[in-house]
Scaffold this motif. Structure first.
Motif, PDB file in Angstrom:
ATOM      1  N   ASN A  15       0.831  -1.205   0.000  1.00 33.23           N
ATOM      2  CA  ASN A  15       0.000   0.000   0.000  1.00 33.23           C
ATOM      3  C   ASN A  15       0.867   1.256   0.000  1.00 33.23           C
ATOM      4  O   ASN A  15       1.838   1.349   0.748  1.00 33.23           O
ATOM      5  N   PRO A  16       0.548   2.233  -0.820  1.00 31.68           N
ATOM      6  CA  PRO A  16       1.322   3.469  -0.807  1.00 31.68           C
ATOM      7  C   PRO A  16       1.040   4.297   0.456  1.00 31.68           C
ATOM      8  O   PRO A  16      -0.099   4.320   0.941  1.00 31.68           O
ATOM      9  N   HIS A  17       2.064   4.931   0.958  1.00 28.06           N
ATOM     10  CA  HIS A  17       1.932   5.893   2.069  1.00 28.06           C
ATOM     11  C   HIS A  17       1.296   5.249   3.301  1.00 28.06           C
ATOM     12  O   HIS A  17       0.340   5.753   3.883  1.00 28.06           O
ATOM     13  N   HIS A  18       1.866   4.117   3.720  1.00 26.06           N
ATOM     14  CA  HIS A  18       1.530   3.485   4.994  1.00 26.06           C
ATOM     15  C   HIS A  18       0.055   3.075   5.041  1.00 26.06           C
ATOM     16  O   HIS A  18      -0.349   2.206   4.303  1.00 26.06           O
TER      17      HIS A  18
ATOM     18  N   CYS B  58      -4.072  -8.762  -7.026  1.00 25.12           N
ATOM     19  CA  CYS B  58      -2.913  -9.267  -6.289  1.00 25.12           C
ATOM     20  C   CYS B  58      -3.338 -10.405  -5.373  1.00 25.12           C
ATOM     21  O   CYS B  58      -4.518 -10.558  -5.063  1.00 25.12           O
ATOM     22  N   ASP B  59      -2.363 -11.198  -4.934  1.00 22.62           N
ATOM     23  CA  ASP B  59      -2.620 -12.269  -3.978  1.00 22.62           C
ATOM     24  C   ASP B  59      -2.414 -11.791  -2.542  1.00 22.62           C
ATOM     25  O   ASP B  59      -3.041 -12.304  -1.621  1.00 22.62           O
ATOM     26  N   TYR B  60      -1.514 -10.831  -2.365  1.00 23.00           N
ATOM     27  CA  TYR B  60      -1.215 -10.278  -1.041  1.00 23.00           C
ATOM     28  C   TYR B  60      -1.188  -8.761  -1.135  1.00 23.00           C
ATOM     29  O   TYR B  60      -0.719  -8.198  -2.122  1.00 23.00           O
ATOM     30  N   TYR B  61      -1.674  -8.117  -0.067  1.00 22.79           N
ATOM     31  CA  TYR B  61      -1.649  -6.656   0.009  1.00 22.79           C
ATOM     32  C   TYR B  61      -1.035  -6.293   1.357  1.00 22.79           C
ATOM     33  O   TYR B  61      -1.513  -6.735   2.406  1.00 22.79           O
TER      34      TYR B  61
ATOM     35  N   ASP C 263       0.013   0.595  14.869  1.00 23.85           N
ATOM     36  CA  ASP C 263      -1.280   0.556  15.553  1.00 23.85           C
ATOM     37  C   ASP C 263      -1.870   1.952  15.720  1.00 23.85           C
ATOM     38  O   ASP C 263      -3.077   2.099  15.938  1.00 23.85           O
ATOM     39  N   ASP C 264      -1.028   2.973  15.664  1.00 15.08           N
ATOM     40  CA  ASP C 264      -1.507   4.344  15.801  1.00 15.08           C
ATOM     41  C   ASP C 264      -1.984   4.928  14.477  1.00 15.08           C
ATOM     42  O   ASP C 264      -2.510   6.038  14.440  1.00 15.08           O
ATOM     43  N   SER C 265      -1.772   4.200  13.396  1.00 18.70           N
ATOM     44  CA  SER C 265      -2.170   4.680  12.071  1.00 18.70           C
ATOM     45  C   SER C 265      -2.722   3.505  11.269  1.00 18.70           C
ATOM     46  O   SER C 265      -2.185   3.113  10.248  1.00 18.70           O
ATOM     47  N   LEU C 266      -3.815   2.966  11.779  1.00 18.31           N
ATOM     48  CA  LEU C 266      -4.377   1.751  11.179  1.00 18.31           C
ATOM     49  C   LEU C 266      -4.929   2.034   9.784  1.00 18.31           C
ATOM     50  O   LEU C 266      -5.393   3.138   9.495  1.00 18.31           O
ATOM     51  N   PRO C 267      -4.892   1.036   8.910  1.00 24.85           N
ATOM     52  CA  PRO C 267      -5.460   1.200   7.570  1.00 24.85           C
ATOM     53  C   PRO C 267      -6.945   1.550   7.640  1.00 24.85           C
ATOM     54  O   PRO C 267      -7.649   1.127   8.563  1.00 24.85           O
ATOM     55  N   ASN C 268      -7.403   2.306   6.676  1.00 27.55           N
ATOM     56  CA  ASN C 268      -8.808   2.649   6.568  1.00 27.55           C
ATOM     57  C   ASN C 268      -9.647   1.377   6.492  1.00 27.55           C
ATOM     58  O   ASN C 268      -9.440   0.542   5.616  1.00 27.55           O
ATOM     59  N   GLN C 269     -10.603   1.228   7.429  1.00 22.78           N
ATOM     60  CA  GLN C 269     -11.351  -0.026   7.519  1.00 22.78           C
ATOM     61  C   GLN C 269     -12.213  -0.270   6.296  1.00 22.78           C
ATOM     62  O   GLN C 269     -12.378  -1.407   5.850  1.00 22.78           O
ATOM     63  N   ASN C 270     -12.776   0.790   5.718  1.00 25.37           N
ATOM     64  CA  ASN C 270     -13.583   0.614   4.507  1.00 25.37           C
ATOM     65  C   ASN C 270     -12.765   0.013   3.387  1.00 25.37           C
ATOM     66  O   ASN C 270     -13.232  -0.858   2.640  1.00 25.37           O
ATOM     67  N   MET C 271     -11.518   0.488   3.264  1.00 26.05           N
ATOM     68  CA  MET C 271     -10.654  -0.036   2.206  1.00 26.05           C
ATOM     69  C   MET C 271     -10.289  -1.496   2.495  1.00 26.05           C
ATOM     70  O   MET C 271     -10.279  -2.335   1.595  1.00 26.05           O
ATOM     71  N   VAL C 272     -10.027  -1.798   3.765  1.00 27.65           N
ATOM     72  CA  VAL C 272      -9.701  -3.182   4.128  1.00 27.65           C
ATOM     73  C   VAL C 272     -10.876  -4.094   3.786  1.00 27.65           C
ATOM     74  O   VAL C 272     -10.688  -5.194   3.247  1.00 27.65           O
ATOM     75  N   ASP C 273     -12.096  -3.636   4.067  1.00 27.84           N
ATOM     76  CA  ASP C 273     -13.274  -4.436   3.742  1.00 27.84           C
ATOM     77  C   ASP C 273     -13.381  -4.687   2.244  1.00 27.84           C
ATOM     78  O   ASP C 273     -13.700  -5.801   1.809  1.00 27.84           O
ATOM     79  N   VAL C 274     -13.105  -3.644   1.445  1.00 32.97           N
ATOM     80  CA  VAL C 274     -13.151  -3.789  -0.007  1.00 32.97           C
ATOM     81  C   VAL C 274     -12.089  -4.773  -0.485  1.00 32.97           C
ATOM     82  O   VAL C 274     -12.339  -5.624  -1.326  1.00 32.97           O
ATOM     83  N   LEU C 275     -10.871  -4.656   0.081  1.00 34.51           N
ATOM     84  CA  LEU C 275      -9.799  -5.566  -0.291  1.00 34.51           C
ATOM     85  C   LEU C 275     -10.175  -7.016   0.029  1.00 34.51           C
ATOM     86  O   LEU C 275      -9.900  -7.918  -0.763  1.00 34.51           O
TER      87      LEU C 275
END
Length: 246
Positions: free
Chosen positions: A208-211, A225-228, A234-246
């Protein structure tokens, strides 16, 4: 340090049967909201970024634990401290044949963040190449290909967020395995490049670009992709909506 290690063991079919190829290993180091990526294959190694000075020291320790005492390439994706602030610490402990950077500004940041004469000498004493889109580098039989950005914008101050647009993007290719290593590339850069090449966002592994940054739905829709991989904390968790889409 905990590292996510992805092994790509590839057998290539030949006329007289299958032949084992050297194993490609890609380590994504867990050093908080920083990038640190170690690539090893066939007794050659490359290291990307490393984070702040403290994290550069940790990265060097990790490489030693993996038996890596020398690098073919140290790659600094762009002139932000959370990527190349520890370059001097890495290079002083793990000498490199070549430093690959996106601009002379990156060299200035590396020198400014160095904590000793030894670190500054390691930076200045290593041959440097300013990398452009289309440049290709061999690593133990694998290919490191710079696939972006298309152009570099002039940034007078390394604290400017716009420097992310200058972040080097590499595609690591080995047999039928590929890694898209995006640095801090912005949405605009990703979309412009995927517009030029329809399969730009297709790879076995995409970082993922930019953490924990959320990329636009238009870019997500083009991902294959097979892996992302997220390189964040933990202080800058990935956006949950994007994780759900992935």
């Amino acid at each position: 340090i905990i590292a996510m290690l992805i092994n790509a063991a590839i057998a290539e079919e030949q006329n007289d049967g299958s032949c084992d190829m050297p194993e490609l290993k890609v380590h994504f180091l867990n050093i908080g909201r920083n990038d640190a990526i170690l690539i090893t294959i066939n007794d050659e190694s490359a290291f990307i970024d490393g984070g702040s000075h403290r994290n550069g020291l940790l990265s060097a320790e990790y490489m030693k634990s993996q038996g890596v005492e020398h690098l073919k390439y140290y790659i600094g994706t762009h002139a932000h401290i959370d990527h190349i602030g520890g370059a001097g610490a890495v290079l002083a402990q793990t000498p490199a044949d070549q430093v690959l950077i996106n601009s002379k500004l990156a060299e200035s940041v590396m020198l400014d963040c160095s904590h000793s004469v030894e670190e500054r000498d390691a930076i200045c004493g290593t041959p440097q190449t300013i990398v452009k889109m289309g440049d290709v580098f061999d690593l133990g039989g694998a290919v490191l290909r710079c696939v972006g950005p298309q152009k570099t914008i002039l940034i007078p101050d390394s604290t400017e967020g716009a420097e992310n647009e200058n972040s080097l993007i590499f595609r690591l290719e080995y047999g039928n395995i590929s890694f898209l290593l995006t640095g801090d590339a912005t949405n605009d850069v990703l979309l412009s490049l995927s517009g030029e090449t329809e399969d730009f966002l297709h790879a076995t592994v995409v970082k993922n670009p930019h953490h924990g940054y959320r990329i636009k739905d238009e870019a997500i829709s083009r991902l294959e992709c097979d892996y992302y991989v997220y390189s964040t904390s933990d202080d800058s968790l990935p956006n949950q909506n994007m994780v759900d889409v992935l």
